[in-house]
Design a protein around this motif. Structure first.
Motif, PDB file in Angstrom:
ATOM      1  N   ALA A 171       0.852  -1.190   0.000  1.00 30.29           N
ATOM      2  CA  ALA A 171       0.000   0.000   0.000  1.00 30.29           C
ATOM      3  C   ALA A 171       0.885   1.236   0.000  1.00 30.29           C
ATOM      4  CB  ALA A 171      -0.910   0.002   1.232  1.00 30.29           C
ATOM      5  N   ILE A 172       0.609   2.160  -0.907  1.00 26.08           N
ATOM      6  CA  ILE A 172       1.477   3.322  -1.013  1.00 26.08           C
ATOM      7  C   ILE A 172       0.740   4.479  -1.692  1.00 26.08           C
ATOM      8  CG2 ILE A 172       2.447   2.650  -3.248  1.00 26.08           C
ATOM      9  CD1 ILE A 172       5.204   3.612  -2.036  1.00 26.08           C
ATOM     10  N   GLY A 173       1.059   5.697  -1.261  1.00 29.28           N
ATOM     11  CA  GLY A 173       0.511   6.879  -1.897  1.00 29.28           C
ATOM     12  C   GLY A 173       1.245   7.198  -3.187  1.00 29.28           C
ATOM     13  N   ASP A 174       0.512   7.707  -4.165  1.00 31.24           N
ATOM     14  CA  ASP A 174       1.159   7.985  -5.447  1.00 31.24           C
ATOM     15  C   ASP A 174       2.022   9.237  -5.420  1.00 31.24           C
ATOM     16  OD1 ASP A 174      -0.783   9.981  -5.434  1.00 31.24           O
ATOM     17  OD2 ASP A 174      -1.614   9.469  -7.399  1.00 31.24           O
ATOM     18  N   GLN A 175       2.022   9.955  -4.266  1.00 34.09           N
ATOM     19  CA  GLN A 175       2.894  11.117  -4.117  1.00 34.09           C
ATOM     20  C   GLN A 175       3.839  10.941  -2.921  1.00 34.09           C
ATOM     21  OE1 GLN A 175       0.893  14.950  -4.414  1.00 34.09           O
ATOM     22  NE2 GLN A 175      -0.685  14.094  -5.744  1.00 34.09           N
ATOM     23  N   ASP A 176       4.204   9.706  -2.644  1.00 34.63           N
ATOM     24  CA  ASP A 176       5.129   9.427  -1.542  1.00 34.63           C
ATOM     25  C   ASP A 176       6.520   9.920  -1.919  1.00 34.63           C
ATOM     26  OD1 ASP A 176       6.833   8.295   0.376  1.00 34.63           O
ATOM     27  OD2 ASP A 176       5.496   6.596   0.681  1.00 34.63           O
ATOM     28  N   ALA A 177       6.972  10.989  -1.269  1.00 35.83           N
ATOM     29  CA  ALA A 177       8.254  11.600  -1.592  1.00 35.83           C
ATOM     30  C   ALA A 177       9.416  10.916  -0.902  1.00 35.83           C
ATOM     31  CB  ALA A 177       8.240  13.084  -1.215  1.00 35.83           C
ATOM     32  N   ILE A 178       9.127  10.035   0.043  1.00 34.16           N
ATOM     33  CA  ILE A 178      10.199   9.347   0.769  1.00 34.16           C
ATOM     34  C   ILE A 178      10.502   7.997   0.122  1.00 34.16           C
ATOM     35  CG2 ILE A 178      10.829   8.265   2.969  1.00 34.16           C
ATOM     36  CD1 ILE A 178       9.396  10.497   4.399  1.00 34.16           C
ATOM     37  N   MET A 179       9.482   7.222  -0.169  1.00 29.16           N
ATOM     38  CA  MET A 179       9.684   5.904  -0.757  1.00 29.16           C
ATOM     39  C   MET A 179       9.502   5.899  -2.272  1.00 29.16           C
ATOM     40  SD  MET A 179      10.605   4.008   1.690  1.00 29.16           S
ATOM     41  CE  MET A 179      10.589   3.995   3.482  1.00 29.16           C
ATOM     42  N   THR A 198      -2.972   1.634  -4.160  1.00 27.82           N
ATOM     43  CA  THR A 198      -2.366   2.944  -4.342  1.00 27.82           C
ATOM     44  C   THR A 198      -3.414   4.009  -4.026  1.00 27.82           C
ATOM     45  OG1 THR A 198      -2.915   3.002  -6.703  1.00 27.82           O
ATOM     46  CG2 THR A 198      -0.767   2.108  -6.089  1.00 27.82           C
ATOM     47  N   PHE A 199      -2.952   5.079  -3.391  1.00 22.24           N
ATOM     48  CA  PHE A 199      -3.859   6.122  -2.932  1.00 22.24           C
ATOM     49  C   PHE A 199      -3.541   7.419  -3.670  1.00 22.24           C
ATOM     50  CE2 PHE A 199      -2.856   3.424   0.890  1.00 22.24           C
ATOM     51  CZ  PHE A 199      -3.968   2.608   0.752  1.00 22.24           C
ATOM     52  N   ALA A 200      -4.484   7.873  -4.463  1.00 20.95           N
ATOM     53  CA  ALA A 200      -4.277   9.061  -5.278  1.00 20.95           C
ATOM     54  C   ALA A 200      -4.180  10.306  -4.401  1.00 20.95           C
ATOM     55  CB  ALA A 200      -5.417   9.218  -6.282  1.00 20.95           C
ATOM     56  N   GLY A 201      -3.238  11.171  -4.735  1.00 23.68           N
ATOM     57  CA  GLY A 201      -3.071  12.417  -3.996  1.00 23.68           C
ATOM     58  C   GLY A 201      -2.572  12.231  -2.589  1.00 23.68           C
ATOM     59  N   CYS A 202      -1.926  11.105  -2.316  1.00 21.68           N
ATOM     60  CA  CYS A 202      -1.479  10.758  -0.971  1.00 21.68           C
ATOM     61  C   CYS A 202       0.036  10.683  -0.934  1.00 21.68           C
ATOM     62  CB  CYS A 202      -2.098   9.419  -0.559  1.00 21.68           C
ATOM     63  SG  CYS A 202      -1.557   8.783   1.042  1.00 21.68           S
ATOM     64  N   GLY A 203       0.618  11.176   0.157  1.00 21.57           N
ATOM     65  CA  GLY A 203       2.054  11.118   0.339  1.00 21.57           C
ATOM     66  C   GLY A 203       2.475   9.891   1.124  1.00 21.57           C
TER      67      GLY A 203
END
Length: 232
Positions: A171-179, A198-203
Protein backbone atom coordinates in the motif's frame (compact mmCIF):
# COMPACT_ATOMS: atom_id res chain seq x y z
CA UNK A 1 -7.49 0.87 14.29
CA UNK A 2 -11.25 1.16 15.06
CA UNK A 3 -12.01 -0.28 11.63
CA UNK A 4 -9.77 -3.29 12.19
CA UNK A 5 -10.45 -4.27 15.80
CA UNK A 6 -13.82 -5.92 15.01
CA UNK A 7 -11.93 -8.29 12.67
CA UNK A 8 -8.83 -9.14 14.71
CA UNK A 9 -6.85 -8.41 17.82
CA UNK A 10 -4.67 -5.46 16.82
CA UNK A 11 -1.33 -4.74 18.49
CA UNK A 12 0.48 -1.49 17.73
CA UNK A 13 3.92 -1.65 19.37
CA UNK A 14 6.27 1.23 19.99
CA UNK A 15 9.61 0.01 18.67
CA UNK A 16 12.47 0.37 21.10
CA UNK A 17 13.65 3.96 21.34
CA UNK A 18 10.32 5.33 20.10
CA UNK A 19 7.09 6.35 21.79
CA UNK A 20 6.94 5.02 25.33
CA UNK A 21 9.44 2.21 24.81
CA UNK A 22 12.83 2.31 26.50
CA UNK A 23 15.85 3.81 24.80
CA UNK A 24 18.56 1.15 24.74
CA UNK A 25 22.08 1.48 23.27
CA UNK A 26 22.14 1.45 19.48
CA UNK A 27 22.37 1.04 16.61
CA UNK A 28 19.00 -0.69 16.33
CA UNK A 29 19.58 -3.29 13.65
CA UNK A 30 16.41 -4.22 11.78
CA UNK A 31 16.88 -7.86 12.76
CA UNK A 32 16.92 -6.90 16.45
CA UNK A 33 13.66 -5.02 16.01
CA UNK A 34 12.11 -8.05 14.32
CA UNK A 35 13.22 -10.18 17.27
CA UNK A 36 11.51 -7.66 19.57
CA UNK A 37 8.25 -8.26 17.70
CA UNK A 38 8.67 -12.02 18.10
CA UNK A 39 9.19 -11.53 21.83
CA UNK A 40 6.08 -9.36 21.98
CA UNK A 41 4.04 -12.09 20.30
CA UNK A 42 5.47 -14.63 22.73
CA UNK A 43 4.52 -12.43 25.68
CA UNK A 44 0.97 -12.28 24.36
CA UNK A 45 0.89 -16.00 23.55
CA UNK A 46 0.29 -15.36 19.87
CA UNK A 47 1.67 -18.07 17.62
CA UNK A 48 1.20 -16.23 14.32
CA UNK A 49 -0.20 -12.96 13.02
CA UNK A 50 -0.70 -10.69 10.06
CA UNK A 51 2.35 -8.43 10.19
CA UNK A 52 2.10 -4.94 8.69
CA UNK A 53 4.74 -2.22 8.77
CA UNK A 54 4.75 1.42 7.71
CA UNK A 55 8.01 2.96 6.48
CA UNK A 56 10.70 1.78 8.95
CA UNK A 57 8.14 -0.72 10.22
CA UNK A 58 8.05 -2.19 6.73
CA UNK A 59 11.75 -2.98 6.98
CA UNK A 60 11.00 -4.70 10.29
CA UNK A 61 8.08 -6.64 8.78
CA UNK A 62 10.29 -7.96 5.98
CA UNK A 63 13.01 -8.95 8.45
CA UNK A 64 10.37 -10.66 10.58
CA UNK A 65 9.23 -12.66 7.56
CA UNK A 66 12.83 -13.66 6.81
CA UNK A 67 13.46 -14.75 10.40
CA UNK A 68 10.07 -16.12 11.47
CA UNK A 69 8.27 -17.16 8.30
CA UNK A 70 6.17 -19.74 10.17
CA UNK A 71 4.65 -16.98 12.31
CA UNK A 72 3.41 -14.82 9.42
CA UNK A 73 -0.19 -15.34 8.30
CA UNK A 74 -0.03 -12.38 5.92
CA UNK A 75 2.40 -9.55 5.25
CA UNK A 76 1.82 -5.88 4.49
CA UNK A 77 4.02 -2.94 3.58
CA UNK A 78 2.63 0.60 3.84
CA UNK A 79 4.82 3.32 2.36
CA UNK A 80 7.91 1.14 2.58
CA UNK A 81 10.31 -0.74 0.31
CA UNK A 82 12.47 -3.83 -0.18
CA UNK A 83 15.64 -2.13 -1.40
CA UNK A 84 18.35 -1.03 1.02
CA UNK A 85 19.94 2.43 1.19
CA UNK A 86 22.31 3.72 -1.42
CA UNK A 87 25.73 4.74 -0.09
CA UNK A 88 24.63 8.38 -0.22
CA UNK A 89 21.36 7.73 1.63
CA UNK A 90 23.15 5.71 4.31
CA UNK A 91 25.72 8.47 4.74
CA UNK A 92 22.95 11.04 5.13
CA UNK A 93 21.37 8.92 7.88
CA UNK A 94 24.66 8.75 9.80
CA UNK A 95 25.10 12.51 9.52
CA UNK A 96 21.56 13.11 10.74
CA UNK A 97 22.05 10.65 13.62
CA UNK A 98 25.14 12.56 14.74
CA UNK A 99 23.21 15.82 14.58
CA UNK A 100 20.36 14.36 16.64
CA UNK A 101 22.72 13.34 19.41
CA UNK A 102 24.46 16.69 19.32
CA UNK A 103 21.57 19.10 18.74
CA UNK A 104 18.43 17.21 19.79
CA UNK A 105 15.49 15.91 17.80
CA UNK A 106 14.80 19.15 15.85
CA UNK A 107 17.13 18.35 12.90
CA UNK A 108 15.40 14.99 12.41
CA UNK A 109 11.96 16.57 12.52
CA UNK A 110 13.05 19.24 10.07
CA UNK A 111 14.47 16.62 7.71
CA UNK A 112 11.35 14.44 7.57
CA UNK A 113 8.26 16.56 8.15
CA UNK A 114 8.50 18.42 4.81
CA UNK A 115 8.45 15.07 2.98
CA UNK A 116 5.74 13.26 4.93
CA UNK A 117 2.63 14.46 3.11
CA UNK A 118 1.41 15.23 -0.38
CA UNK A 119 1.97 18.90 -1.32
CA UNK A 120 -1.71 19.80 -1.01
CA UNK A 121 -1.81 18.73 2.65
CA UNK A 122 0.69 21.40 3.66
CA UNK A 123 -1.59 24.05 2.18
CA UNK A 124 -4.97 22.66 3.18
CA UNK A 125 -4.30 21.14 6.61
CA UNK A 126 -1.59 23.05 8.48
CA UNK A 127 -3.02 21.83 11.80
CA UNK A 128 -2.15 18.24 10.88
CA UNK A 129 1.40 19.30 10.00
CA UNK A 130 1.79 20.99 13.37
CA UNK A 131 0.35 17.97 15.21
CA UNK A 132 2.80 15.71 13.41
CA UNK A 133 5.66 18.06 14.21
CA UNK A 134 4.77 17.94 17.90
CA UNK A 135 4.37 14.15 17.85
CA UNK A 136 7.74 13.60 16.21
CA UNK A 137 9.28 16.24 18.45
CA UNK A 138 8.60 14.04 21.48
CA UNK A 139 10.94 11.34 20.15
CA UNK A 140 14.08 10.80 22.18
CA UNK A 141 17.00 11.97 19.99
CA UNK A 142 19.17 9.03 21.06
CA UNK A 143 16.43 6.61 20.04
CA UNK A 144 16.06 8.38 16.71
CA UNK A 145 19.82 8.26 16.14
CA UNK A 146 19.92 4.55 16.90
CA UNK A 147 17.12 3.93 14.38
CA UNK A 148 18.80 6.03 11.71
CA UNK A 149 22.04 4.10 12.04
CA UNK A 150 20.23 0.75 12.07
CA UNK A 151 18.23 1.62 8.96
CA UNK A 152 21.43 2.65 7.20
CA UNK A 153 22.86 -0.82 7.85
CA UNK A 154 19.85 -2.85 6.73
CA UNK A 155 20.27 -5.55 4.13
CA UNK A 156 18.55 -5.52 0.77
CA UNK A 157 15.33 -7.55 0.99
CA UNK A 158 14.63 -8.04 -2.69
CA UNK A 159 15.73 -11.66 -2.40
CA UNK A 160 12.51 -12.25 -0.43
CA UNK A 161 10.25 -11.37 -3.35
CA UNK A 162 10.28 -14.91 -4.73
CA UNK A 163 9.76 -16.40 -1.26
CA UNK A 164 6.59 -14.56 -0.26
CA UNK A 165 3.89 -17.22 -0.27
CA UNK A 166 1.39 -15.61 2.11
CA UNK A 167 -1.22 -12.96 1.32
CA UNK A 168 0.75 -9.77 0.67
CA UNK A 169 -0.29 -6.13 0.49
CA UNK A 170 1.79 -3.26 -0.87
CA UNK A 171 0.00 0.00 0.00
CA UNK A 172 1.48 3.32 -1.01
CA UNK A 173 0.51 6.88 -1.90
CA UNK A 174 1.16 7.98 -5.45
CA UNK A 175 2.89 11.12 -4.12
CA UNK A 176 5.13 9.43 -1.54
CA UNK A 177 8.25 11.60 -1.59
CA UNK A 178 10.20 9.35 0.77
CA UNK A 179 9.68 5.90 -0.76
CA UNK A 180 8.22 6.59 -4.18
CA UNK A 181 5.97 3.93 -5.62
CA UNK A 182 7.83 2.74 -8.68
CA UNK A 183 9.18 -0.18 -6.65
CA UNK A 184 5.68 -1.27 -5.68
CA UNK A 185 4.66 -1.33 -9.34
CA UNK A 186 7.70 -3.49 -10.09
CA UNK A 187 7.43 -5.90 -7.16
CA UNK A 188 3.71 -6.66 -6.96
CA UNK A 189 3.39 -8.49 -10.33
CA UNK A 190 6.17 -10.85 -9.23
CA UNK A 191 4.31 -12.05 -6.11
CA UNK A 192 1.33 -14.29 -6.93
CA UNK A 193 -0.40 -13.52 -3.62
CA UNK A 194 0.13 -9.75 -3.81
CA UNK A 195 -2.40 -6.94 -3.88
CA UNK A 196 -1.45 -3.36 -4.68
CA UNK A 197 -3.32 -0.48 -3.04
CA UNK A 198 -2.37 2.94 -4.34
CA UNK A 199 -3.86 6.12 -2.93
CA UNK A 200 -4.28 9.06 -5.28
CA UNK A 201 -3.07 12.42 -4.00
CA UNK A 202 -1.48 10.76 -0.97
CA UNK A 203 2.05 11.12 0.34
CA UNK A 204 4.00 9.01 2.82
CA UNK A 205 1.33 8.97 5.55
CA UNK A 206 -1.79 7.19 4.25
CA UNK A 207 -2.95 6.50 7.83
CA UNK A 208 -3.65 10.26 7.94
CA UNK A 209 -4.16 11.11 4.27
CA UNK A 210 -6.23 8.10 3.16
CA UNK A 211 -7.28 6.46 6.41
CA UNK A 212 -10.52 4.86 5.19
CA UNK A 213 -8.90 3.47 2.05
CA UNK A 214 -5.98 2.06 4.02
CA UNK A 215 -8.33 0.48 6.55
CA UNK A 216 -10.24 -1.19 3.71
CA UNK A 217 -7.03 -2.55 2.21
CA UNK A 218 -5.81 -3.86 5.56
CA UNK A 219 -9.21 -5.36 6.28
CA UNK A 220 -9.07 -7.25 2.99
CA UNK A 221 -5.58 -8.50 3.90
CA UNK A 222 -6.86 -9.79 7.25
CA UNK A 223 -9.73 -11.57 5.56
CA UNK A 224 -7.43 -13.22 3.01
CA UNK A 225 -5.19 -14.43 5.84
CA UNK A 226 -7.99 -15.63 8.13
CA UNK A 227 -5.89 -14.27 10.96
CA UNK A 228 -7.01 -13.52 14.50
CA UNK A 229 -4.17 -11.18 15.41
CA UNK A 230 -2.46 -8.32 13.64
CA UNK A 231 0.75 -6.51 14.50
CA UNK A 232 1.12 -3.12 12.86
Amino acid sequence: MPALTPRARVIRPDLRGLGRSSVTPGPYLIEALAADIAALLDANRIASATVVGHSLGGYVALAFFRMFRERVDALGLVGSRFVNDTEEAARDRYVLADRAERDGIAPVVDAFIPRFFAPAVYKENPQLIEEMRQLCGRTDPHGAAAHLRGAAQRVDARDLVDDIDVPFLFAIGDQDAIMGYAEALDVVPRIPSAQLATFAGCGHMPMYEAADQLADALGALLESAGTSAAVS
